[in-house]
Design an enzyme around this catalytic site. Structure first.
Site, short mmCIF file in Angstrom:
data_model
loop_
_atom_site.label_atom_id
_atom_site.label_comp_id
_atom_site.label_asym_id
_atom_site.label_seq_id
_atom_site.Cartn_x
_atom_site.Cartn_y
_atom_site.Cartn_z
N SER A 1 4.42 1.89 5.76
CA SER A 1 5.78 2.25 6.68
C SER A 1 5.44 3.85 6.98
CB SER A 1 6.72 2.47 5.57
OG SER A 1 7.74 3.00 6.27
N TYR B 1 11.03 4.10 -2.11
CA TYR B 1 10.27 3.39 -1.20
C TYR B 1 9.09 3.95 -0.74
CZ TYR B 1 9.85 0.31 2.74
OH TYR B 1 9.40 -0.47 3.67
#
Length: 256
Positions: free
Chosen positions: A145, A158
């Site tokens: 990500s 995350y």
């Protein structure tokens, strides 16, 4: 339908929606036999059915990858059975994204996020990569990500899991690459359908203002990169993270 992945088999986790679904559909369109996997049977059967209706080859295998090693091993075994005894391509896509602040993150949430985002793909790769190597090789694609490298205020938990997956990409490339298994990752940027015409830009679209792309990406953009990494065209690509983020992490954002 072309055949860049003709004759190959693929397991894509978390492929009942969004990026995973786009990857499964793109792989099947390129000739691969795909296993669509996820927790929701209704959505999974719908995705697999849509692929078959379009002329592709797909099956759904239900799996709840909570981080337990047995759940990952069980998925690998069932996918191999459905795919005729082998998995040529593994895409570690499944993930969860609760985003509390650090001080507001309880231990249960921490364990769930690391279980799904790191432990599950770790043990799934452990169950798949050695068998790939014994069969002569294969390809593993992890999903990272953009916020693993460009931090946002509420992304600590995350983003750290995605940083772990990018590190594992390099480590697994060193471990399994010499045995014929290519391991790479894709780092998606802000991915979602654009707002309908006439609507005010949403928060995600605002994050992309001033970038080279100037707008959010779609799941198809990630799927195209995954097809390339899985194909022979990327045969000399090992241990790398491909940024598919509209330039968000590599180019200075210019204020509008």
């Amino acid at each position: 339908m072309s055949e860049r992945l003709g004759g190959r088999t693929a397991l894509i986790t978390g492929s009942t929606s969004n990026i995973g679904r786009a990857i499964a559909e793109a792989f099947a369109a390129e000739g691969a036999h795909v296993v669509v996997s996820g927790r929701n049977r209704e959505r999974g059967e719908r995705v697999a059915g849509g692929i078959r209706a379009a002329g592709g080859w797909a099956d759904f295998v239900e799996a709840d990858l909570d981080g337990g090693a047995e759940a990952s091993r069980n998925l690998a075994d069932r996918a191999r059975e459905v795919l005729g005894g082998r998995i040529d391509i593994l895409v570690n896509n499944a993930g969860v994204y609760p985003a509390p602040g650090t001080a507001d993150t309880d231990e249960k949430t921490f364990d769930v996020v690391y279980g799904v985002n790191v432990k599950a793909p770790f043990f799934l790769t452990a169950a798949v990569a050695p068998v790939m190597a014994e069969a002569g090789g294969g390809t593993i694609i992890n999903l990272g990500s953009w916020i693993a490298r460009l931090a946002v205020p509420l992304g600590a938990l995350y983003s750290s899991t995605k940083g772990a997956m990018e590190t594992l990409t390099r480590a697994w490339s060193a471990e399994f690459g010499p045995r014929g298994v290519r391991v790479n990752a894709i780092s998606p940027g802000v991915i979602q359908p654009p707002s309908p015409a006439g609507d005010a830009p949403n928060a995600s679209e605002l994050m992309m203002k001033g970038t080279p792309a100037g707008t959010v990406g779609t799941p198809d953009a990630i799927a195209h990169a995954a097809v390339w990494l899985a194909s022979d065209e990327a045969a000399f690509v090992h241990g790398t993270v491909v940024d598919v983020d509209g330039g968000r992490t590599t180019v200075a954002v210019v204020a509008a």
